[in-house]
Design a protein around this motif. Structure first.
Motif, PDB file in Angstrom:
ATOM      1  N   ASP A 155       4.537  10.660  18.956  1.00  0.00           N
ATOM      2  CA  ASP A 155       3.753   9.588  18.371  1.00  0.00           C
ATOM      3  C   ASP A 155       2.739   9.041  19.373  1.00  0.00           C
ATOM      4  OD1 ASP A 155       5.991   8.667  19.808  1.00  0.00           O
ATOM      5  OD2 ASP A 155       5.815   6.681  18.905  1.00  0.00           O
ATOM      6  N   ARG A 156       2.909   9.401  20.648  1.00  0.00           N
ATOM      7  CA  ARG A 156       1.921   9.107  21.682  1.00  0.00           C
ATOM      8  C   ARG A 156       2.150  10.077  22.831  1.00  0.00           C
ATOM      9  NH1 ARG A 156       2.743   3.114  23.430  1.00  0.00           N
ATOM     10  NH2 ARG A 156       1.195   3.644  25.009  1.00  0.00           N
ATOM     11  N   ASN A 157       1.128  10.282  23.658  1.00  0.00           N
ATOM     12  CA  ASN A 157       1.273  11.180  24.798  1.00  0.00           C
ATOM     13  C   ASN A 157       2.268  10.612  25.804  1.00  0.00           C
ATOM     14  OD1 ASN A 157      -0.600  12.871  23.657  1.00  0.00           O
ATOM     15  ND2 ASN A 157      -2.303  12.118  24.876  1.00  0.00           N
ATOM     16  N   VAL A 158       2.913  11.503  26.537  1.00  0.00           N
ATOM     17  CA  VAL A 158       3.929  11.052  27.490  1.00  0.00           C
ATOM     18  C   VAL A 158       3.296  10.279  28.644  1.00  0.00           C
ATOM     19  CG1 VAL A 158       5.884  11.765  28.890  1.00  0.00           C
ATOM     20  CG2 VAL A 158       5.250  13.107  26.910  1.00  0.00           C
ATOM     21  N   ILE A 159       2.245  10.863  29.229  1.00  0.00           N
ATOM     22  CA  ILE A 159       1.506  10.179  30.300  1.00  0.00           C
ATOM     23  C   ILE A 159       0.019  10.235  29.959  1.00  0.00           C
ATOM     24  CG2 ILE A 159       0.941  10.097  32.745  1.00  0.00           C
ATOM     25  CD1 ILE A 159       3.591  11.412  33.359  1.00  0.00           C
ATOM     26  N   ILE A 160      -0.593   9.081  29.823  1.00  0.00           N
ATOM     27  CA  ILE A 160      -2.017   8.985  29.509  1.00  0.00           C
ATOM     28  C   ILE A 160      -2.739   8.442  30.733  1.00  0.00           C
ATOM     29  CG2 ILE A 160      -3.751   7.976  27.988  1.00  0.00           C
ATOM     30  CD1 ILE A 160      -1.498   7.564  25.924  1.00  0.00           C
ATOM     31  N   LEU A 161      -3.691   9.216  31.231  1.00  0.00           N
ATOM     32  CA  LEU A 161      -4.450   8.831  32.420  1.00  0.00           C
ATOM     33  C   LEU A 161      -5.909   8.667  32.007  1.00  0.00           C
ATOM     34  CD1 LEU A 161      -2.885  11.499  34.799  1.00  0.00           C
ATOM     35  CD2 LEU A 161      -2.081   9.161  34.414  1.00  0.00           C
ATOM     36  N   LYS A 162      -6.368   7.443  31.960  1.00  0.00           N
ATOM     37  CA  LYS A 162      -7.729   7.206  31.487  1.00  0.00           C
ATOM     38  C   LYS A 162      -8.724   7.366  32.623  1.00  0.00           C
ATOM     39  CE  LYS A 162      -6.433   4.736  27.370  1.00  0.00           C
ATOM     40  NZ  LYS A 162      -6.803   3.670  26.404  1.00  0.00           N
ATOM     41  N   GLU A 163      -9.999   7.205  32.303  1.00  0.00           N
ATOM     42  CA  GLU A 163     -11.061   7.609  33.215  1.00  0.00           C
ATOM     43  C   GLU A 163     -11.007   6.883  34.558  1.00  0.00           C
ATOM     44  OE1 GLU A 163     -14.944   9.202  32.145  1.00  0.00           O
ATOM     45  OE2 GLU A 163     -14.756   7.932  30.365  1.00  0.00           O
ATOM     46  N   ASN A 164     -11.336   7.670  35.595  1.00  0.00           N
ATOM     47  CA  ASN A 164     -11.479   7.160  36.955  1.00  0.00           C
ATOM     48  C   ASN A 164     -10.194   6.518  37.474  1.00  0.00           C
ATOM     49  OD1 ASN A 164     -13.072   6.848  39.264  1.00  0.00           O
ATOM     50  ND2 ASN A 164     -13.588   4.747  38.735  1.00  0.00           N
ATOM     51  N   SER A 165      -9.056   7.063  37.047  1.00  0.00           N
ATOM     52  CA  SER A 165      -7.785   6.609  37.594  1.00  0.00           C
ATOM     53  C   SER A 165      -7.426   7.457  38.811  1.00  0.00           C
ATOM     54  CB  SER A 165      -6.678   6.691  36.537  1.00  0.00           C
ATOM     55  OG  SER A 165      -6.481   8.032  36.141  1.00  0.00           O
ATOM     56  N   ASN A 166      -6.416   7.023  39.531  1.00  0.00           N
ATOM     57  CA  ASN A 166      -5.934   7.753  40.705  1.00  0.00           C
ATOM     58  C   ASN A 166      -4.407   7.657  40.682  1.00  0.00           C
ATOM     59  OD1 ASN A 166      -5.897   7.172  44.259  1.00  0.00           O
ATOM     60  ND2 ASN A 166      -5.860   9.131  43.205  1.00  0.00           N
ATOM     61  N   THR A 167      -3.762   8.675  40.105  1.00  0.00           N
ATOM     62  CA  THR A 167      -2.337   8.614  39.788  1.00  0.00           C
ATOM     63  C   THR A 167      -1.598   9.759  40.460  1.00  0.00           C
ATOM     64  OG1 THR A 167      -2.928   7.678  37.633  1.00  0.00           O
ATOM     65  CG2 THR A 167      -0.672   8.465  37.903  1.00  0.00           C
ATOM     66  N   PHE A 168      -0.410   9.473  40.970  1.00  0.00           N
ATOM     67  CA  PHE A 168       0.422  10.461  41.637  1.00  0.00           C
ATOM     68  C   PHE A 168       1.707  10.625  40.826  1.00  0.00           C
ATOM     69  CE2 PHE A 168      -2.277   8.334  44.649  1.00  0.00           C
ATOM     70  CZ  PHE A 168      -2.793   9.362  45.420  1.00  0.00           C
ATOM     71  N   ILE A 169       1.916  11.838  40.294  1.00  0.00           N
ATOM     72  CA  ILE A 169       3.047  12.136  39.418  1.00  0.00           C
ATOM     73  C   ILE A 169       3.939  13.131  40.151  1.00  0.00           C
ATOM     74  CG2 ILE A 169       3.710  12.926  37.123  1.00  0.00           C
ATOM     75  CD1 ILE A 169       0.752  12.427  36.288  1.00  0.00           C
ATOM     76  N   TYR A 170       5.035  12.671  40.744  1.00  0.00           N
ATOM     77  CA  TYR A 170       5.867  13.492  41.612  1.00  0.00           C
ATOM     78  C   TYR A 170       7.315  13.521  41.106  1.00  0.00           C
ATOM     79  CZ  TYR A 170       2.227  13.148  45.289  1.00  0.00           C
ATOM     80  OH  TYR A 170       1.056  13.209  46.012  1.00  0.00           O
ATOM     81  N   ASN A 171       7.902  14.730  41.073  1.00  0.00           N
ATOM     82  CA  ASN A 171       9.355  14.894  40.925  1.00  0.00           C
ATOM     83  C   ASN A 171       9.911  14.283  39.645  1.00  0.00           C
ATOM     84  OD1 ASN A 171       9.262  16.050  43.528  1.00  0.00           O
ATOM     85  ND2 ASN A 171       9.648  14.074  44.490  1.00  0.00           N
ATOM     86  N   ASN A 172       9.175  14.417  38.546  1.00  0.00           N
ATOM     87  CA  ASN A 172       9.631  13.903  37.266  1.00  0.00           C
ATOM     88  C   ASN A 172      10.112  15.031  36.355  1.00  0.00           C
ATOM     89  OD1 ASN A 172       8.546  10.921  37.360  1.00  0.00           O
ATOM     90  ND2 ASN A 172       6.858  12.222  38.060  1.00  0.00           N
ATOM     91  N   ILE A 173      10.909  14.686  35.358  1.00  0.00           N
ATOM     92  CA  ILE A 173      11.250  15.579  34.252  1.00  0.00           C
ATOM     93  C   ILE A 173      10.571  15.001  33.018  1.00  0.00           C
ATOM     94  CG2 ILE A 173      13.090  16.573  32.854  1.00  0.00           C
ATOM     95  CD1 ILE A 173      14.935  16.240  35.269  1.00  0.00           C
ATOM     96  N   ILE A 174       9.726  15.810  32.372  1.00  0.00           N
ATOM     97  CA  ILE A 174       8.846  15.302  31.319  1.00  0.00           C
ATOM     98  C   ILE A 174       9.029  16.139  30.058  1.00  0.00           C
ATOM     99  CG2 ILE A 174       6.451  14.818  30.688  1.00  0.00           C
ATOM    100  CD1 ILE A 174       5.834  14.718  33.721  1.00  0.00           C
ATOM    101  N   PHE A 175       9.355  15.484  28.939  1.00  0.00           N
ATOM    102  CA  PHE A 175       9.482  16.127  27.636  1.00  0.00           C
ATOM    103  C   PHE A 175       8.504  15.454  26.675  1.00  0.00           C
ATOM    104  CE2 PHE A 175      13.631  16.310  29.622  1.00  0.00           C
ATOM    105  CZ  PHE A 175      14.062  17.608  29.395  1.00  0.00           C
ATOM    106  N   GLY A 176       7.768  16.244  25.892  1.00  0.00           N
ATOM    107  CA  GLY A 176       6.941  15.627  24.861  1.00  0.00           C
ATOM    108  C   GLY A 176       5.560  16.223  24.782  1.00  0.00           C
ATOM    109  N   CYS A 177       4.583  15.346  24.536  1.00  0.00           N
ATOM    110  CA  CYS A 177       3.201  15.782  24.342  1.00  0.00           C
ATOM    111  C   CYS A 177       2.399  15.660  25.630  1.00  0.00           C
ATOM    112  CB  CYS A 177       2.550  14.980  23.223  1.00  0.00           C
ATOM    113  SG  CYS A 177       3.170  15.451  21.601  1.00  0.00           S
ATOM    114  N   GLN A 178       1.136  15.608  25.506  1.00  0.00           N
ATOM    115  CA  GLN A 178       0.183  15.806  26.601  1.00  0.00           C
ATOM    116  C   GLN A 178       0.399  14.892  27.802  1.00  0.00           C
ATOM    117  OE1 GLN A 178      -3.824  15.470  25.264  1.00  0.00           O
ATOM    118  NE2 GLN A 178      -4.716  15.479  27.285  1.00  0.00           N
ATOM    119  N   VAL A 179       0.133  15.437  28.974  1.00  0.00           N
ATOM    120  CA  VAL A 179       0.003  14.672  30.209  1.00  0.00           C
ATOM    121  C   VAL A 179      -1.452  14.788  30.630  1.00  0.00           C
ATOM    122  CG1 VAL A 179       0.699  14.440  32.607  1.00  0.00           C
ATOM    123  CG2 VAL A 179       2.377  15.147  30.891  1.00  0.00           C
ATOM    124  N   GLY A 180      -2.131  13.693  30.745  1.00  0.00           N
ATOM    125  CA  GLY A 180      -3.557  13.720  31.075  1.00  0.00           C
ATOM    126  C   GLY A 180      -4.338  12.927  30.063  1.00  0.00           C
TER     127      GLY A 180
END
Length: 244
Positions: A155-180
């Motif tokens: 019903d929504r993306n798992v991780i949503i990163l909007k414009e000009n962000s600076n995000t560090f995604i480390y050592n996670n377990i991710i199930f679902g839809c888009q990351v980005g």
């Protein structure tokens, strides 16, 4: 002489009083009548807290309601890996919002069907079990570390990163839809994650990840994806021109 001794004693006393006044406070929150806390809601604890304080959520069968954070707070639960005892975790429902004023906050060791939305810099999200994370435009230094993110209903993306962000995604377990995020010009890093996705990644630097899904990696217009030492198994791989 005596005057010098008195002077130094006064200085030491002033320093001691200042140190005491600036010590961070730990507030306990419990909505479980068997485990009494100073507050029974996250909202009330946040209102009482000052920048730098810690809010500890006690375990309960009842969920705590998500709130807006506008202060620099550390929020702690007791972890999420409690398979046999549902009452032995601290759960949140709804959404946690990190808003202006909450820069430098941390949320850790919470479980539940909740979302986090970040619109302040330097937020750390670690060791939680949750539904989704959104990082808004121009937000810097969001750390998403050692979490389990699960939203298989998409019903929504798992991780949503909007414009000009600076995000560090480390050592996670991710199930679902888009990351980005679509049309993203961010500098985001995904490293050492295990991802089971029905959709995929876009606009991110991928390193040392295991990614599986029906449409696991793709780029939209203005997306940029860079790969370093990943294992990717998917039925679809591609997109626009900026996939490296």
């Amino acid at each position: 002489d005596m005057k010098t001794k008195v002077y130094y004693l006064i200085v030491i006393l002033i320093i001691s009083l200042c140190s005491i006044s600036t010590m961070a406070t730990v507030y306990t929150v419990s909505n479980n009548y068997l485990d009494v806390g100073q507050f029974n809601s996250l909202y009330d604890a946040h209102n009482a807290a000052l920048d730098g304080d810690t809010i500890y959520l006690c375990s309960s069968l009842k969920s705590y309601t998500g709130i807006n954070f506008t202060k620099k707070i550390v929020v702690l639960g007791i972890g999420f890996n409690k398979v046999n005892d549902e009452s032995d975790v601290a759960k949140i429902d709804g959404t946690i919002y990190f808003k202006d004023g909450s820069q430098g906050s941390t949320i850790s060791s919470i479980t539940g069907n909740f979302n986090i939305e970040v619109s302040a810099d330097n937020i750390t999200i670690q060791r939680n079990k949750l539904k989704s994370i959104t990082v808004y435009e121009n937000i810097k230094n969001t750390f998403i570390v050692n979490n389990i993110l699960r939203n298989e209903n998409c019903d929504r993306n798992v991780i949503i990163l909007k414009e000009n962000s600076n995000t560090f995604i480390y050592n996670n377990i991710i199930f679902g839809c888009q990351v980005g995020y679509w049309n993203n010009s961010s500098t985001d890093f995904a490293v050492n994650n295990i991802c089971i996705l029905t959709s995929g990644f876009s606009s991110v630097i991928l390193k040392n990840n295991i990614i599986q899904g029906s449409k696991s990696v793709y780029g939209y217009e203005k997306s940029e994806i860079y790969f370093f030492n990943n294992f990717i198994s998917c039925a679809y791989y591609g997109g626009y021109e900026n996939i490296n």
